[in-house]
Design a protein around this motif. Structure first.
Motif, short mmCIF file in Angstrom:
data_model
loop_
_atom_site.label_atom_id
_atom_site.label_comp_id
_atom_site.label_asym_id
_atom_site.label_seq_id
_atom_site.Cartn_x
_atom_site.Cartn_y
_atom_site.Cartn_z
N GLN A 55 0.83 -1.19 0.00
CA GLN A 55 0.00 0.00 0.00
C GLN A 55 0.88 1.25 0.00
O GLN A 55 1.98 1.25 0.56
CB GLN A 55 -0.90 0.01 1.24
CG GLN A 55 -1.98 -1.06 1.20
CD GLN A 55 -2.94 -0.85 0.05
OE1 GLN A 55 -3.46 0.24 -0.14
NE2 GLN A 55 -3.17 -1.89 -0.72
N ASN A 60 -2.40 11.72 1.57
CA ASN A 60 -3.38 12.04 0.53
C ASN A 60 -3.16 13.42 -0.07
O ASN A 60 -3.44 13.65 -1.25
CB ASN A 60 -4.79 11.93 1.09
CG ASN A 60 -5.24 10.47 1.21
OD1 ASN A 60 -4.63 9.58 0.63
ND2 ASN A 60 -6.30 10.24 1.96
N TYR A 233 1.13 2.32 -5.04
CA TYR A 233 0.92 3.75 -5.29
C TYR A 233 0.30 3.97 -6.66
O TYR A 233 -0.68 4.72 -6.81
CB TYR A 233 2.26 4.48 -5.19
CG TYR A 233 2.20 5.93 -5.63
CD1 TYR A 233 2.01 6.94 -4.71
CD2 TYR A 233 2.34 6.27 -6.98
CE1 TYR A 233 1.94 8.27 -5.11
CE2 TYR A 233 2.25 7.59 -7.39
CZ TYR A 233 2.06 8.59 -6.45
OH TYR A 233 1.98 9.89 -6.87
N THR A 236 -3.33 3.06 -6.86
CA THR A 236 -4.17 4.04 -6.19
C THR A 236 -4.39 5.27 -7.07
O THR A 236 -5.50 5.81 -7.15
CB THR A 236 -3.55 4.45 -4.85
OG1 THR A 236 -3.31 3.29 -4.05
CG2 THR A 236 -4.46 5.40 -4.08
N ARG A 239 -6.81 4.18 -9.71
CA ARG A 239 -8.17 4.07 -9.16
C ARG A 239 -8.81 5.45 -9.06
O ARG A 239 -9.99 5.64 -9.40
CB ARG A 239 -8.13 3.39 -7.78
CG ARG A 239 -9.50 3.26 -7.13
CD ARG A 239 -9.43 2.47 -5.84
NE ARG A 239 -9.30 1.04 -6.11
CZ ARG A 239 -10.31 0.22 -6.36
NH1 ARG A 239 -11.55 0.69 -6.39
NH2 ARG A 239 -10.10 -1.05 -6.59
N PHE A 263 -9.55 10.69 -2.60
CA PHE A 263 -8.48 9.99 -1.89
C PHE A 263 -8.87 9.63 -0.47
O PHE A 263 -8.44 8.59 0.06
CB PHE A 263 -7.20 10.84 -1.91
CG PHE A 263 -6.44 10.75 -3.21
CD1 PHE A 263 -5.85 9.57 -3.61
CD2 PHE A 263 -6.34 11.85 -4.04
CE1 PHE A 263 -5.17 9.48 -4.81
CE2 PHE A 263 -5.66 11.78 -5.24
CZ PHE A 263 -5.07 10.59 -5.63
N ASN A 267 -8.22 5.81 -0.17
CA ASN A 267 -6.95 5.63 0.52
C ASN A 267 -7.04 6.22 1.93
O ASN A 267 -6.34 7.17 2.27
CB ASN A 267 -5.81 6.31 -0.27
CG ASN A 267 -4.44 5.99 0.30
OD1 ASN A 267 -4.15 4.84 0.65
ND2 ASN A 267 -3.59 6.99 0.38
N ARG A 269 -5.92 5.42 4.78
CA ARG A 269 -4.70 5.48 5.60
C ARG A 269 -3.86 6.70 5.25
O ARG A 269 -3.05 7.16 6.06
CB ARG A 269 -3.87 4.21 5.43
CG ARG A 269 -3.37 3.95 4.03
CD ARG A 269 -2.60 2.64 3.94
NE ARG A 269 -1.31 2.73 4.61
CZ ARG A 269 -0.48 1.70 4.76
NH1 ARG A 269 -0.85 0.50 4.36
NH2 ARG A 269 0.67 1.86 5.35
N GLY A 270 -4.04 7.26 4.05
CA GLY A 270 -3.28 8.44 3.65
C GLY A 270 -3.74 9.71 4.34
O GLY A 270 -3.03 10.73 4.29
#
Length: 464
Positions: A55, A60, A233, A236, A239, A263, A267, A269-270
């Protein structure tokens, strides 16, 4: 502006220029007197099965900034006014004379794009496919673009059609307003890994961003050629590229307004990661690196350009992977004339690459160089200490050429340390990966001889 995968000097070992080094006091083992040759019948070629992408570790806010710079700028630095992507399902067909490895690698990539990036993309046999992957010879590619290993072009379906239109607006990325039809040209006479690497990079550019950014450490959208398989990366970014909140024709500001929500959703966690806000990479550094490692320059020009890149990195105050890569490039170019200076630059490169997960693959490359010096100096245990942590890194990033190289170096170090049977087993195990990474049997044997020449015991016995 066309997107091309440049013929940069490969990042695998450049060992031949490193040696010889003064003989060490390490005693020669019995196996070290044996000539290094692959078995008369090479083992089957190995290939990777289950992807293991990590990941992204970026924040973000950094990813949103990266997205905009990737999507609204060409590699030349020219800005794009509108966002473009395929609208609706994407179909891909293969033409030309594809090598046997292309089909399985393409199917694996399409599966990853569907499952990891959520992109509706599939293989077809119809001439109306959105993307045509044409497999041709390297000489045919270079007749169209002399510095390209492979490339992607809009609004054509064949190399012949591209040549007939290459000086027209039809194949200009800067004039593109929507994506309906593109062609990717891959070499069919390169190693399986080179073909796959081209496939990943060019297909990603065909459906997604058109730019590359040297500030990205963990991405194929970077011309340093360290990453050659789409990373977590990259998936993502893709996506986000195909998120329903975006559409073809949007302006940069319209896309920017939607990215924070996108994001945050794809994502999470970002959201808590600290932004790095790395500075933009100046054109002078990019040009210097490409001259130093790319085609066309003589040795003096390469060294001068590497020196310039290092000066710029120092003046910019960089302490990131770009400073490290500047030292790495200088080390590569000093190997033939100043082995000790080269080693010093590799040590500095390893220091600046640091310990972040997004530079693990970079550190594996540097470790291979430092281990080569250790083996040549007879320091077998030092070489094994350098190499062992990076075997899984090379495998996780599906880099068979690097994995085979690390294993061959480990085999030399093991035999130099007296662990003869273990060393021979590791060398044999490396050959299947080498066949995927380097291609032909003669290329695999050449790599074996190149790495075998590092061993001081072999040099003394003349068994190479």
């Amino acid at each position: 502006m066309r997107r091309t995968r440049q013929l940069l000097l490969p990042l695998y070992l450049f060992l031949g220029a490193c040696m010889p080094v003064a003989p060490s006091d390490t005693a020669a083992t019995r196996a070290a007197s044996d000539a290094i040759e692959a078995p008369s019948g090479m083992p089957p070629m190995k290939s990777f099965s289950v992807p293991r992408p990590a990941q992204p570790v970026a924040s973000n806010s950094d990813m949103a900034r990266d997205f905009l710079d990737l999507a609204f700028t060409l590699e030349s630095g020219r800005s794009l006014s509108t966002f473009t992507r395929f609208d609706g399902p994407i179909s891909v067909r293969v033409t030309g004379a594809p090598p046997a490895s292309l089909g399985p690698d393409l199917n694996r990539l399409l599966h990853r794009l569907r499952t990891e990036a959520g992109i509706p993309i599939k293989l077809t046999n119809t001439a109306s496919a959105n993307i045509t992957v044409q497999a041709v010879t390297r000489s045919e590619i270079r007749s169209a673009l002399p510095t390209a290993a492979c490339f992607v072009v809009p609004n054509v379906t064949s190399l012949k059609e591209y040549k007939a239109n290459r000086r027209t607006r039809k194949v200009s990325w800067s004039q593109l307003k929507k994506r309906d039809k593109l062609a990717i040209f891959l070499p069919n006479d390169a190693s399986p890994q080179e073909v796959r690497d081209c496939l990943h990079e060019e297909l990603a550019q065909a459906i997604g961003p058109l730019n590359d950014l040297y500030r990205l450490p963990d991405s194929v959208f970077n011309d340093d050629n360290v990453h050659t398989v789409l990373t977590g990366y990259d998936m993502t970014i893709l996506r986000a590229y195909y998120d329903p909140a975006l559409r073809t024709g949007m302006t940069r500001n319209q896309v920017a307004d939607r990215l924070p929500e996108i994001f945050a959703r794809i994502n999470p966690r970002g959201a808590s990661a600290s932004p790095k806000r790395l500075s933009k990479t100046p054109r002078i550094w990019i040009d210097a690196v490409q001259t130093a490692l790319g085609p066309g320059a003589n040795p003096a020009q390469r060294r001068a350009s590497a020196t310039e890149a290092l000066k710029v990195a120092t003046a910019m105050g960089w302490n990131d992977h770009r400073r490290a890569f500047s030292h790495y490039a200088m080390g590569r170019l000093l190997q033939a004339t100043d082995p000790q200076g080269a080693q010093d630059h590799f040590v500095l490169a390893q220091r600046y690459f640091g310990q972040s997960p997004d530079t693990a693959l970079h550190r594996a490359y540097v470790a291979s160089q430092l281990a080569a010096y250790a083996i040549s100096a007879g320091r077998a245990n030092d070489a094994l200490y350098l190499l062992t942590p990076h075997l899984d890194t090379a495998a996780r990033h599906e880099n068979a050429a690097l994995l085979a190289t690390l294993m061959m170096l480990s085999a030399e170090a093991l035999e130099l340390a007296g662990r003869v049977t273990e060393g021979r087993k590791v060398r044999l195990d490396s050959l299947g990966w080498a066949r995927y990474g380097f291609g032909s049997e003669w290329a695999v044997r050449a790599k074996l001889r190149e790495i075998g020449s590092l061993n001081p015991a072999r040099r003394r016995s003349g068994a190479l």
